[in-house]
Design a protein around this motif. Structure first.
Motif, PDB file in Angstrom:
ATOM      1  N   GLY A 135       0.818  -1.203   0.000  1.00  0.00           N
ATOM      2  CA  GLY A 135       0.000   0.000   0.000  1.00  0.00           C
ATOM      3  C   GLY A 135       0.851   1.252   0.000  1.00  0.00           C
ATOM      4  O   GLY A 135       2.069   1.215   0.213  1.00  0.00           O
ATOM      5  N   TRP A 136       0.196   2.373  -0.264  1.00  0.00           N
ATOM      6  CA  TRP A 136       0.887   3.669  -0.289  1.00  0.00           C
ATOM      7  C   TRP A 136       1.080   4.180   1.127  1.00  0.00           C
ATOM      8  O   TRP A 136       0.128   4.240   1.916  1.00  0.00           O
ATOM      9  CB  TRP A 136       0.098   4.673  -1.108  1.00  0.00           C
ATOM     10  N   ILE A 137       2.306   4.564   1.450  1.00  0.00           N
ATOM     11  CA  ILE A 137       2.653   5.052   2.778  1.00  0.00           C
ATOM     12  C   ILE A 137       2.969   6.542   2.689  1.00  0.00           C
ATOM     13  O   ILE A 137       3.639   6.998   1.760  1.00  0.00           O
ATOM     14  CB  ILE A 137       3.877   4.293   3.336  1.00  0.00           C
ATOM     15  N   GLU A 138       2.474   7.284   3.674  1.00  0.00           N
ATOM     16  CA  GLU A 138       2.714   8.729   3.696  1.00  0.00           C
ATOM     17  C   GLU A 138       4.164   9.038   4.031  1.00  0.00           C
ATOM     18  O   GLU A 138       4.757   8.439   4.925  1.00  0.00           O
ATOM     19  CB  GLU A 138       1.796   9.396   4.724  1.00  0.00           C
ATOM     20  N   ALA A 139       4.742   9.973   3.297  1.00  0.00           N
ATOM     21  CA  ALA A 139       6.081  10.497   3.564  1.00  0.00           C
ATOM     22  C   ALA A 139       5.946  11.974   3.904  1.00  0.00           C
ATOM     23  O   ALA A 139       4.860  12.554   3.750  1.00  0.00           O
ATOM     24  CB  ALA A 139       6.978  10.287   2.350  1.00  0.00           C
ATOM     25  N   PRO A 140       6.996  12.622   4.375  1.00  0.00           N
ATOM     26  CA  PRO A 140       6.907  14.060   4.688  1.00  0.00           C
ATOM     27  C   PRO A 140       6.432  14.869   3.485  1.00  0.00           C
ATOM     28  O   PRO A 140       6.927  14.704   2.373  1.00  0.00           O
ATOM     29  CB  PRO A 140       8.345  14.426   5.068  1.00  0.00           C
ATOM     30  N   SER A 141       5.457  15.737   3.726  1.00  0.00           N
ATOM     31  CA  SER A 141       4.880  16.551   2.655  1.00  0.00           C
ATOM     32  C   SER A 141       5.895  17.559   2.131  1.00  0.00           C
ATOM     33  O   SER A 141       6.852  17.932   2.825  1.00  0.00           O
ATOM     34  CB  SER A 141       3.634  17.300   3.153  1.00  0.00           C
ATOM     35  N   LEU A 142       5.664  17.993   0.903  1.00  0.00           N
ATOM     36  CA  LEU A 142       6.481  19.060   0.326  1.00  0.00           C
ATOM     37  C   LEU A 142       6.348  20.287   1.221  1.00  0.00           C
ATOM     38  O   LEU A 142       5.226  20.696   1.550  1.00  0.00           O
ATOM     39  CB  LEU A 142       5.997  19.369  -1.085  1.00  0.00           C
ATOM     40  N   PRO A 143       7.441  20.903   1.671  1.00  0.00           N
ATOM     41  CA  PRO A 143       7.355  22.004   2.638  1.00  0.00           C
ATOM     42  C   PRO A 143       6.889  23.333   2.062  1.00  0.00           C
ATOM     43  O   PRO A 143       6.689  24.296   2.810  1.00  0.00           O
ATOM     44  CB  PRO A 143       8.791  22.114   3.165  1.00  0.00           C
ATOM     45  N   VAL A 144       6.727  23.417   0.745  1.00  0.00           N
ATOM     46  CA  VAL A 144       6.320  24.668   0.098  1.00  0.00           C
ATOM     47  C   VAL A 144       5.041  24.413  -0.691  1.00  0.00           C
ATOM     48  O   VAL A 144       4.878  23.357  -1.307  1.00  0.00           O
ATOM     49  CB  VAL A 144       7.421  25.194  -0.839  1.00  0.00           C
TER      50      VAL A 144
END
Length: 352
Positions: A135-144
């Motif tokens: 499954g798709w796992i969340e990674a840190p979002s784009l900071p901008v």
């Protein structure tokens, strides 16, 4: 038992979707991280092609290029195909909306940087482990907050170039896939041309198209250079890729490659037997398959109630005396029939 295990580890990942049909035990073994870890210890790694098919509502389905259980494929028209390949659907739920410019592969993982659907929202990053498909796992979002961007990979780092709408200026963000940390690169000052949604990586540098020019960023030297405009001229469509450090394009169905020494585009010679792929076929996509080129395209047939997804595999050979590159079509065939609203959105190569 020793022979069995050795043979299993040597088996190509190309066969795994087929082997997983044998039983639940095989399916569990195929998706086991230990299998890939053992294959890696034995020095067995290979390229695996992933194909994203997207509909008009941005819903995405993922497939892998694999060997078929038998060597014929019956189509709706009753005809038979003769290639040994097919597209096997990846059983993963809730795939995020995908666009060819915001999906990249790093090693054995696929990264999806989703375009925000509204303002004041940071682009979300999802990761798919192609060894397990859990499954798709969340990674840190784009900071901008970027609403128009493209992405490419240099040395296991994802470079995301776009426009910061709050500051009305270019932005280049860099995600280190090994540490999971975002960083940024300075993009210049006032009067700079805005980044477009076209980028790629070659020669260890990140390249992004502006209004009239092509800019290159060298991570090792930490500086930008003006590459010129010719290299970016064949990027009007999204039918381009880098194979063996050579930039290829199939703009309007014409296959070409860019000669970095002479700074001009040259025709890809050969291609004997390849169907004439014109712009009317739409959504042509290129990919790297272990140093060979794979070309995917869609074709509609009367009465236009479904679409055929076709693929061709092309071996590439550079002539030492002339520097020309020839393409040898090894096979092409229809691999899948899908709803007419779907098209080929992205072709990626992972290492398993």
């Amino acid at each position: 038992m020793i022979w069995y295990c050795s043979a299993w580890h040597e088996s190509q990942g190309l066969y795994y979707p087929t082997l997983s049909l044998v039983s639940k035990s095989f399916r569990s073994l195929v998706s086991s991280p230990e299998l890939y870890k053992t294959r890696s210890l034995f020095g067995f790694t290979e390229s695996c092609v992933y194909v994203c098919l997207r509909n008009h509502g941005c819903e995405a389905d993922w497939y892998t290029l694999c060997r078929k259980p038998d060597k014929t494929l019956k189509t709706k028209t009753g005809s038979s195909s003769t290639s040994m390949y097919a597209l096997a659907k990846v059983s993963v739920l809730n795939s995020p909306p995908s666009h060819c410019r915001n999906v990249v592969a790093v090693g054995s993982s696929i990264y999806n940087i989703a375009f925000p659907q509204s303002f004041n929202v940071l682009p979300r990053v999802s990761v798919l482990d192609c060894k397990s498909h859990t499954g798709w796992i969340e990674a840190p979002s784009l900071p901008v907050e970027l609403h128009s961007f493209s992405s490419s990979v240099v040395d296991h780092k994802i470079y995301v170039a776009g426009i910061d709408y709050r500051l009305k200026k270019n932005s280049l963000q860099v995600f280190d896939t090994e540490t999971g940390v975002w960083d940024f690169v300075s993009c210049g000052g006032e009067g700079e041309e805005m980044f477009s949604e076209k980028s790629f990586s070659i020669d260890g540098k990140f390249h992004v198209v502006t209004g009239e020019e092509l800019l290159g960023y060298d991570p090792k030297q930490g500086k930008w250079d003006m590459v010129g405009d010719r290299m970016g001229r064949r990027m009007s469509s999204d039918a381009y890729c880098v194979i063996g450090n050579v930039f290829y394009s199939a703009s309007k169905g014409v296959f070409q490659w860019y000669d970095t020494e002479r700074r001009r585009w040259r025709d890809l010679l050969g291609l004997v037997g390849l169907p004439k792929i014109t712009r009317h076929r739409g959504f042509i996509r290129l990919g790297d398959y272990g140093g060979k080129m794979v070309v995917f395209w869609g074709s509609c047939s009367w009465p236009y109630d479904y679409k055929e997804i076709w693929c061709a595999e092309i071996a590439l050979e550079r002539q030492p005396d002339t520097g020309e590159i020839w393409g040898n079509v090894e096979w092409f065939d229809e691999l899948l029939e899908i709803d007419i609203n779907y098209h080929v959105e992205k072709v990626l190569s992972t290492t398993l």
